[in-house]
Design a protein around this motif. Structure first.
Motif, short mmCIF file in Angstrom:
data_model
loop_
_atom_site.label_atom_id
_atom_site.label_comp_id
_atom_site.label_asym_id
_atom_site.label_seq_id
_atom_site.Cartn_x
_atom_site.Cartn_y
_atom_site.Cartn_z
N ASP A 136 26.79 44.28 102.31
CA ASP A 136 26.58 43.95 100.90
C ASP A 136 26.84 45.18 100.03
OD1 ASP A 136 25.60 43.03 98.41
OD2 ASP A 136 24.21 41.70 99.41
N HIS A 140 30.04 45.29 97.47
CA HIS A 140 29.72 44.96 96.07
C HIS A 140 29.25 46.15 95.23
CE1 HIS A 140 30.24 40.74 96.95
NE2 HIS A 140 29.40 40.83 97.96
N ASP A 141 28.93 47.27 95.86
CA ASP A 141 28.54 48.45 95.11
C ASP A 141 29.63 49.50 95.23
OD1 ASP A 141 26.16 47.19 94.47
OD2 ASP A 141 25.10 48.01 96.20
N ARG A 204 21.50 41.54 99.14
CA ARG A 204 21.13 40.91 97.87
C ARG A 204 22.07 39.76 97.51
NH1 ARG A 204 21.82 45.79 94.24
NH2 ARG A 204 23.18 46.37 95.97
N ARG A 205 23.34 39.87 97.94
CA ARG A 205 24.32 38.83 97.60
C ARG A 205 24.82 38.07 98.81
NH1 ARG A 205 25.88 43.74 94.01
NH2 ARG A 205 25.06 44.55 95.97
N THR A 207 24.25 36.41 102.72
CA THR A 207 23.16 35.70 103.40
C THR A 207 22.39 36.65 104.31
OG1 THR A 207 24.46 33.66 103.37
CG2 THR A 207 22.60 33.76 104.90
#
Length: 304
Positions: A136, A140-141, A204-205, A207
């Motif tokens: 994640d 995404h970061d 956080r995003r 599963t």
């Protein structure tokens, strides 16, 4: 008003506590030093020094300028090196996420020491994440590289993956736990009566995953592997731990290992990094892992 020479003059006076000593250090006359500071105070409209016949001390405004001047001058002094580094394709900032299973303060500090020695103008940020939280964070970061993503296949076409090894698991509990009776067969029905201790997935995003929990079984969630180990030793729950981690504890009599009907399969972990915007720093880190260099050995203990 805030030219470099004036800032260096102000800084020297603040550090020496004397106009005359600052003049000696800067090879200037005291009158020149005093004039620079006089102009600076007039232009800012505030007094920066409290002057007496015997000493010089900073005013509150002077203390604030001192902190800012050190930061500005440090930035200016380092800028030529930073510009050369950028021109050479070396990243200014590298963010690295590490799987909780592979994380150790010593491993991070050893890698960081090697990186800082090689890339003194690059900023480094390490993050510790759990299970799918590693993927994640990478996806995404603003992170360039992940040490210990789950699996051996990339979750994006822009990510490259290098397998690191497989974590072997043992089912453990405290020697005083009620289930530690060799003559008793550990069926799922019996195991379900006692809480499992698991580490909360930090995704956080994506599963979230559950490491091991039977349907209807109570679960205690803890934030890291150290707390999970301590919980098992304390006898508050049961579950799986990496084999290299719990073997010494079993030898010391702090934990015992038992077989259960469905043992946990080995977990492959990999190195993963963005291919589109990786620079020399990321390339070097990948090389350390591919060559199994001593600088990264601390991360490899879950596979030993």
């Amino acid at each position: 008003m805030f030219d470099i020479e004036t800032l260096r003059t102000f800084l020297c006076i603040a550090e020496t506590g004397s106009f005359s000593r600052a003049a000696e250090r800067l090879c200037k006359t005291t009158a020149t030093i005093s004039y620079r500071i006089k102009l600076l105070e007039e232009n800012t409209g505030v007094a920066l020094f409290c002057r007496t016949t015997r000493s010089v001390s900073l005013t509150p405004a002077g203390y604030h300028l001192l902190a800012q001047a050190r930061e500005w001058l440090g930035w200016i002094d380092g800028m030529p090196g930073e510009l050369r580094q950028i021109n050479d394709g070396i990243e200014r900032q590298v963010n690295i996420v590490v799987n909780n299973l592979m994380y150790s303060p010593l491993a991070v500090s050893q890698l960081l020491a090697w990186l800082v020695g090689r890339y003194p103008f690059t900023q480094f940020h390490f993050s510790r994440q759990i299970y799918m939280g590693v993927w994640d964070t990478l996806l995404h970061d603003d992170f360039s590289l992940a040490i210990g993503v789950t699996g051996t296949e990339a979750l994006s076409d822009t990510i490259a993956v290098e397998p690191l090894g497989e974590v072997q698991w043992l089912f453990v509990m405290s020697p005083t736990h009620p289930l530690n009776q060799p003559e008793v067969t550990l069926t799922e029905a019996l195991l379900r009566r006692y809480p499992a201790v698991n580490i909360a997935d930090s995704a956080r995003r994506l599963t979230k995953r559950v490491a091991w929990r039977l349907p209807g079984q109570k679960e205690f969630l803890v934030p890291d592997i150290e707390t999970k180990v301590a919980a098992h030793i304390a006898g508050v729950g049961i579950g799986f731990l990496p084999l290299p981690l719990c073997q010494p504890l079993i030898a010391q009599g702090q934990l015992v290992s038992r077989a259960i009907p469905a043992m946990r399969a080995a977990s492959p972990l990999s190195l993963a990094w963005h291919t589109a915007h990786s620079g020399k720093v990321v390339e070097d880190i990948v090389g350390l892992f591919q060559q199994r260099r001593p600088e990264i050995h601390g991360f490899m203990t879950p596979f030993c």
